[in-house]
Motif scaffolding. Sequence first.
Motif: not given
Length: 197
Positions: A124-125, A118-119, A105-116
């Motif tokens: 990484d996990q 891969p980590a 479960v990612l608990m979200g998605h990539l969103s560089p504009i929101d500072g989210i």
Amino acid sequence: MYSPLISELIEAFRVLPGVGPKSAQRMAFYLLEHNRSGGAGLAKALEEAVSKVNHCEQCRTFTEETICSICASSSRQEEELCIVESPSDMMAIEQSGIFRGKYFVLMGHLSPIDGIGPAEIGLDQLEGRLSQQGVVELIIATNPTVEGEATAHYIQQLAKRLNIKVSRLAQGIPIGGELEFIDAGTLSQAFISRKEV
């Protein structure tokens, strides 16, 4: 206008998504007028959950245990790992009864504009888990949004580096849907994802 405790209760309800000032006021007054015992139960359940629910060490879903019941189950297939954005996505798949593997479960998605990056969503996990365990197929079940697609692409590249088979949930026309009411994006995805019968 309201007493401090009532104002505080109304503001507390506003932390929920989609709850504005009027909805928060209605909920607060409903509990105070009609269901104080329900309100007390809600407060107790919320306090317990906030203090005792954490993330599963393997899949990151919510659980009171160190390892959730799905990850701990010996009847689940270790070689299939389904990637979802949220615990509610995981529960939707579980309710279908079709998948017998395990989850991440990612608990979200990539969103560089929101500072989210891969980590922040545990990639990484995920990479560590894929490197150490016998995962043969990675099933990507992220949402069909711009962010979900970008996240899926990133995970696909990660899995390919580790020589793990990657599949993506099919997207397209829902069962019972009529073509004239399907939006253009969904219809084009259905054409792209068509299969031989």
